[in-house]
Design a protein around this motif. Structure first.
Motif, PDB file in Angstrom:
ATOM      1  N   GLU A  96      -6.584  -6.590 -12.623  1.00 37.11           N
ATOM      2  CA  GLU A  96      -5.761  -6.599 -11.412  1.00 37.11           C
ATOM      3  C   GLU A  96      -6.563  -7.040 -10.183  1.00 37.11           C
ATOM      4  OE1 GLU A  96      -2.427  -3.217 -12.567  1.00 37.11           O
ATOM      5  OE2 GLU A  96      -4.070  -2.648 -11.254  1.00 37.11           O
ATOM      6  N   LYS A  97      -7.796  -6.568 -10.134  1.00 37.91           N
ATOM      7  CA  LYS A  97      -8.676  -6.916  -9.005  1.00 37.91           C
ATOM      8  C   LYS A  97      -8.886  -8.430  -8.967  1.00 37.91           C
ATOM      9  CE  LYS A  97     -12.057  -6.092  -5.912  1.00 37.91           C
ATOM     10  NZ  LYS A  97     -11.590  -6.471  -4.561  1.00 37.91           N
ATOM     11  N   ASP A 145      -7.777 -11.195  -6.035  1.00 37.73           N
ATOM     12  CA  ASP A 145      -8.706 -12.182  -5.470  1.00 37.73           C
ATOM     13  C   ASP A 145      -8.186 -13.613  -5.644  1.00 37.73           C
ATOM     14  OD1 ASP A 145     -10.315 -10.088  -4.772  1.00 37.73           O
ATOM     15  OD2 ASP A 145     -11.732 -10.341  -6.434  1.00 37.73           O
ATOM     16  N   LEU A 146      -7.719 -13.927  -6.854  1.00 41.74           N
ATOM     17  CA  LEU A 146      -7.218 -15.287  -7.130  1.00 41.74           C
ATOM     18  C   LEU A 146      -6.028 -15.620  -6.232  1.00 41.74           C
ATOM     19  CD1 LEU A 146      -7.328 -15.432 -11.060  1.00 41.74           C
ATOM     20  CD2 LEU A 146      -8.717 -16.794  -9.473  1.00 41.74           C
ATOM     21  N   CYS A 147      -5.117 -14.658  -6.080  1.00 43.70           N
ATOM     22  CA  CYS A 147      -3.922 -14.896  -5.265  1.00 43.70           C
ATOM     23  C   CYS A 147      -4.292 -15.046  -3.794  1.00 43.70           C
ATOM     24  CB  CYS A 147      -2.908 -13.777  -5.447  1.00 43.70           C
ATOM     25  SG  CYS A 147      -2.169 -13.803  -7.085  1.00 43.70           S
ATOM     26  N   SER A 148      -5.256 -14.229  -3.374  1.00 40.29           N
ATOM     27  CA  SER A 148      -5.688 -14.300  -1.985  1.00 40.29           C
ATOM     28  C   SER A 148      -6.305 -15.682  -1.699  1.00 40.29           C
ATOM     29  CB  SER A 148      -6.662 -13.153  -1.730  1.00 40.29           C
ATOM     30  OG  SER A 148      -7.528 -13.473  -0.700  1.00 40.29           O
ATOM     31  N   GLU A 149      -7.122 -16.187  -2.632  1.00 39.65           N
ATOM     32  CA  GLU A 149      -7.719 -17.528  -2.481  1.00 39.65           C
ATOM     33  C   GLU A 149      -6.642 -18.607  -2.437  1.00 39.65           C
ATOM     34  OE1 GLU A 149     -10.426 -17.902  -5.795  1.00 39.65           O
ATOM     35  OE2 GLU A 149     -11.516 -16.116  -5.120  1.00 39.65           O
ATOM     36  N   ALA A 150      -5.591 -18.409  -3.267  1.00 42.11           N
ATOM     37  CA  ALA A 150      -4.535 -19.418  -3.345  1.00 42.11           C
ATOM     38  C   ALA A 150      -3.480 -19.247  -2.252  1.00 42.11           C
ATOM     39  CB  ALA A 150      -3.865 -19.348  -4.718  1.00 42.11           C
ATOM     40  N   ASP A 164      -9.459   3.295   2.077  1.00 37.20           N
ATOM     41  CA  ASP A 164      -9.569   4.192   3.209  1.00 37.20           C
ATOM     42  C   ASP A 164      -8.219   4.457   3.864  1.00 37.20           C
ATOM     43  OD1 ASP A 164     -12.353   4.521   3.146  1.00 37.20           O
ATOM     44  OD2 ASP A 164     -12.701   2.715   4.315  1.00 37.20           O
ATOM     45  N   SER A 165      -7.184   3.765   3.420  1.00 35.28           N
ATOM     46  CA  SER A 165      -5.893   3.857   4.117  1.00 35.28           C
ATOM     47  C   SER A 165      -5.223   5.208   3.910  1.00 35.28           C
ATOM     48  CB  SER A 165      -4.951   2.762   3.623  1.00 35.28           C
ATOM     49  OG  SER A 165      -4.625   2.987   2.260  1.00 35.28           O
ATOM     50  N   GLY A 166      -5.569   5.897   2.822  1.00 35.80           N
ATOM     51  CA  GLY A 166      -4.899   7.153   2.522  1.00 35.80           C
ATOM     52  C   GLY A 166      -3.536   6.935   1.888  1.00 35.80           C
ATOM     53  N   ASP A 167      -3.163   5.695   1.626  1.00 36.49           N
ATOM     54  CA  ASP A 167      -1.877   5.432   0.981  1.00 36.49           C
ATOM     55  C   ASP A 167      -1.862   6.058  -0.405  1.00 36.49           C
ATOM     56  OD1 ASP A 167      -0.536   3.997   2.993  1.00 36.49           O
ATOM     57  OD2 ASP A 167      -1.772   2.238   2.560  1.00 36.49           O
ATOM     58  N   ARG A 168      -0.769   6.753  -0.706  1.00 36.26           N
ATOM     59  CA  ARG A 168      -0.655   7.471  -1.977  1.00 36.26           C
ATOM     60  C   ARG A 168      -0.117   6.545  -3.055  1.00 36.26           C
ATOM     61  NH1 ARG A 168       2.933  11.508   1.351  1.00 36.26           N
ATOM     62  NH2 ARG A 168       3.314   9.445   2.205  1.00 36.26           N
ATOM     63  N   VAL A 169      -0.790   6.512  -4.180  1.00 39.95           N
ATOM     64  CA  VAL A 169      -0.352   5.655  -5.280  1.00 39.95           C
ATOM     65  C   VAL A 169       1.031   6.105  -5.765  1.00 39.95           C
ATOM     66  CG1 VAL A 169      -0.858   4.939  -7.654  1.00 39.95           C
ATOM     67  CG2 VAL A 169      -2.668   4.936  -5.933  1.00 39.95           C
ATOM     68  N   CYS A 170       1.355   7.392  -5.605  1.00 41.86           N
ATOM     69  CA  CYS A 170       2.655   7.888  -6.062  1.00 41.86           C
ATOM     70  C   CYS A 170       3.783   7.621  -5.073  1.00 41.86           C
ATOM     71  CB  CYS A 170       2.579   9.381  -6.355  1.00 41.86           C
ATOM     72  SG  CYS A 170       2.406  10.414  -4.886  1.00 41.86           S
ATOM     73  N   GLU A 205      -2.772  -7.483  -0.451  1.00 39.42           N
ATOM     74  CA  GLU A 205      -3.504  -7.417   0.827  1.00 39.42           C
ATOM     75  C   GLU A 205      -4.044  -6.009   1.063  1.00 39.42           C
ATOM     76  OE1 GLU A 205       0.013  -8.822   1.866  1.00 39.42           O
ATOM     77  OE2 GLU A 205      -0.586 -10.550   3.090  1.00 39.42           O
ATOM     78  N   LEU A 206      -3.165  -5.007   0.821  1.00 33.44           N
ATOM     79  CA  LEU A 206      -3.578  -3.623   1.010  1.00 33.44           C
ATOM     80  C   LEU A 206      -4.731  -3.268   0.056  1.00 33.44           C
ATOM     81  CD1 LEU A 206      -1.219  -0.694   1.633  1.00 33.44           C
ATOM     82  CD2 LEU A 206      -2.962  -0.397  -0.084  1.00 33.44           C
ATOM     83  N   LEU A 207      -4.619  -3.728  -1.177  1.00 34.76           N
ATOM     84  CA  LEU A 207      -5.636  -3.395  -2.174  1.00 34.76           C
ATOM     85  C   LEU A 207      -6.949  -4.125  -1.887  1.00 34.76           C
ATOM     86  CD1 LEU A 207      -3.324  -3.390  -5.295  1.00 34.76           C
ATOM     87  CD2 LEU A 207      -4.339  -1.398  -4.171  1.00 34.76           C
ATOM     88  N   ALA A 208      -6.853  -5.348  -1.377  1.00 35.43           N
ATOM     89  CA  ALA A 208      -8.074  -6.103  -1.051  1.00 35.43           C
ATOM     90  C   ALA A 208      -8.858  -5.385   0.039  1.00 35.43           C
ATOM     91  CB  ALA A 208      -7.712  -7.514  -0.621  1.00 35.43           C
ATOM     92  N   ALA A 209      -8.132  -4.671   0.912  1.00 33.25           N
ATOM     93  CA  ALA A 209      -8.793  -3.971   2.013  1.00 33.25           C
ATOM     94  C   ALA A 209      -9.355  -2.614   1.588  1.00 33.25           C
ATOM     95  CB  ALA A 209      -7.800  -3.776   3.158  1.00 33.25           C
ATOM     96  N   SER A 210      -9.043  -2.188   0.372  1.00 33.82           N
ATOM     97  CA  SER A 210      -9.479  -0.866  -0.078  1.00 33.82           C
ATOM     98  C   SER A 210     -10.876  -0.931  -0.710  1.00 33.82           C
ATOM     99  CB  SER A 210      -8.485  -0.309  -1.104  1.00 33.82           C
ATOM    100  OG  SER A 210      -9.038   0.819  -1.740  1.00 33.82           O
TER     101      SER A 210
END
Lengths: 271, 305
Positions: free
Chosen positions: A198-199, A203-208, A234-240, A249-254
């Motif tokens: 997934e990571k 990355d691939l999508c962000s580049e594209a 660091d966002s504290g966003d809950r996976v649930c 975008e959110l995950l790239a910043a984590s």
């Protein structure tokens, strides 16, 4: 109160109407209930006296809920032993779900049993005239799931990769994604599977410059936003709650995603 | 708009709504998210010196009227607290209360000393979890003698204000409160959850919580807490965090009128999510404005009884 609301906070016992063995380690249960689950959401499955775990939903057709699971830990191994006619507890649905626009070209990337929730997405998205590239990957061809079902869907092109080359491309399914992104015309990319895969997709999508949405998995206590165990750094966003479907975008910043997760006492564990 | 600031044990809280221990408190990220959503203060999940494994799932059940949990106080221990609290304090939106837990009276010394080094604004000692009785026996907060012992010990090893997390499941809540005050407690958090209680599944005839029983919170306990907070308010001089069944801004106002200086908010997150903090503050402001009250502290203990 309708049934869906009644089963949000407290599990309800439902019958396993049918069981399909997908491969040596994976089974699909057809549960005699609909909770109005949307593609990407999850439910908590309770096995009385054993444990309760969050599991993604493979399909909810308005009358039954399908869960496809891998006998991996103590609870899912016990679940694996159940027979048709037995009952399990279910509550939910929880979390975010996949969204798309009418006529989108979607790439769905599934690693291993991630094919099940992605099949749910494909099934719904084709109703909105989406064109779908369904990219599956696994260690070998015996571990590939849902191939026959995916092939039957209209407007869906199946792409296969296996680590050992026993079917399709020899290598990772992310290589296929790379080619699809390079060819252009991809509206959105969705993915469900191992986090390292997934990571790479993020990355691939962000580049594209293509938007990606990813199904994230974390250890959960409650599943509905209270305990704070699945908050991402660091966002504290809950996976649930803000997840399990989260934007690339959110995950790239984590600093956490693709690096570590937390165990049942909250300790960091490297991926 | 009224002034919502509350001074509590010398620490200024921007508003009286404090995230209660056990909710969104595993990591700095969760606490900061809650602070950004509008909490006036946040409390960590209970910190142990060493790793402590909690109960299996299901650990929480929610209904329209009440909530029940038996998470079993899991924690990774002091090293994780060091990292997470440092991370929280870097940003430090609102005051941080470190909730600490230990098995027996004497075990509080080491964990309180370690947590003090991490520099939280206040320390709350968890003497009252009702869902670990199988492991540790009756909570310390159920005994006048043990409460006094632990408070004296904790006060001797920290310079931080000490809050005692009280149990509602006692014969004489006022007696326990007085014992804590006499032993040197700086404040009381009234209360932990009620019970333990039991929720069963009709079909299997089994308790749903893996621990079988758990602590009850949520809307149903509010009248019980309001009454007991008021009893204690009339008996002690130290300030109170009123916790239990507070879901709306009006609930928080009632809790303060019954004698709470700050209001603990936990189960609200189940009903209204963290966004509920801002909604509560809006409702509180509206009520205060309507009644021409400019300082929220002026309503504390104003119940006409």
């Amino acid at each position: 109160m309708n049934q869906a609301l009644q089963t949000y906070g407290q599990p309800k016992m439902v019958t396993i109407k049918k069981i399909v063995q997908e491969n040596e380690f994976v089974k699909t249960f057809f549960l005699d209930v609909s909770l109005g689950v949307k593609a990407g959401q999850f439910v908590n499955i309770w096995l009385p006296g054993v444990d309760e775990k969050p599991l993604s939903v493979a399909y909810d057709d308005g009358s039954q809920t399908l869960i496809t699971f891998y006998a991996f830990g103590h609870m899912t191994k016990k679940l694996f032993e159940l027979s048709e006619g037995d009952k399990v507890g279910i509550r939910g649905p929880y979390g975010t779900y996949y969204t798309w626009n009418k006529g989108d070209t979607l790439v769905l990337v599934a690693g291993g049993y991630g094919a099940a929730p992605m099949y749910f997405v494909a099934n719904e998205a084709i109703k909105d005239d989406c064109k779908i590239h369904f990219v599956v990957g696994a260690r070998n061809k015996d571990l590939l799931l849902y191939l026959d079902k995916i092939e039957k869907l209209p407007n869906v092109e199946l792409h296969v990769a296996t680590d050992d080359g026993s079917m399709g491309l020899k290598g990772y399914n992310t290589e296929i994604l790379k080619d699809l992104l390079a060819a252009g015309e991809v509206s959105r990319v969705f993915a469900c599977g191992p986090e390292m895969m997934e990571k790479r997709i993020v990355d691939l999508c962000s580049e594209a410059g293509v938007k990606s949405w990813i199904s994230v998995e974390r250890y959960m206590k409650c599943g509905f936003g209270v305990c704070g165990h699945c908050c991402l750094d660091d966002s504290g966003d809950r996976v649930c709650k803000e997840g399990p479907v989260m934007s690339g975008e959110l995950l790239a910043a984590s600093p956490e995603f693709g690096k570590y997760h937390r165990d049942k006492v909250g300790k960091k564990v490297k991926l | 708009m009224a002034n919502l600031k509350v001074k509590f044990c010398g620490v200024e809280f921007p508003n009286p709504l404090v995230l209660a221990s056990g909710v969104m408190g595993v990591t700095a990220a969760g606490l900061l998210k809650t602070a950004r959503a509008g909490a006036g203060g946040v409390t960590t999940k209970s910190i142990w010196l060493n790793e402590h494994v909690g109960h299996k799932n299901p650990t929480m059940i929610g209904t329209e009227h009440y909530f029940i949990n038996a998470v079993g106080v899991p924690d990774a221990g002091i090293e994780k607290a060091q990292e997470e609290m440092a991370k929280y304090l870097e940003k430090h939106h609102v005051p941080l209360i470190a909730n600490v837990m230990a098995k027996a009276v004497e075990d509080f010394e080491a964990v309180v000393k370690e947590v003090t080094k991490l520099n939280p604004d206040l320390i709350e000692i968890n003497l009252s979890c009702p869902n670990v009785e199988d492991e540790f026996g009756k909570p310390l907060a159920c005994s006048v003698i043990k409460v006094a012992e632990v408070v004296k010990l904790v006060k001797s090893c920290t310079d931080k204000p000490v809050i005692v997390k009280m149990s509602p499941n006692v014969e004489d809540h006022v007696g326990i409160a007085l014992a804590a005050e006499k032993a040197g407690a700086d404040a009381l958090c009234c209360f932990n959850t009620f019970g333990p209680g039991l929720v069963m599944d009709l079909e299997t005839r089994m308790p749903i919580l893996a621990n079988k029983v758990g602590g009850v919170s949520g809307p149903g306990i509010k009248p019980l807490v309001l009454k007991m907070v008021n009893d204690i308010y009339k008996a002690v001089k130290i300030p109170i965090i009123g916790t239990g069944g507070v879901i709306t801004g009006n609930d928080a106002l009632e809790m303060m009128m019954c004698g709470a200086s700050l209001v603990g908010v936990g189960t609200m997150v189940y009903y209204n999510d963290v966004a509920g903090f801002a909604e509560m503050t809006t409702q509180i402001n509206g009520w205060l404005d309507e009644h021409g009250i400019t300082n929220i502290e002026d309503i504390i203990g104003t119940l006409q009884r």
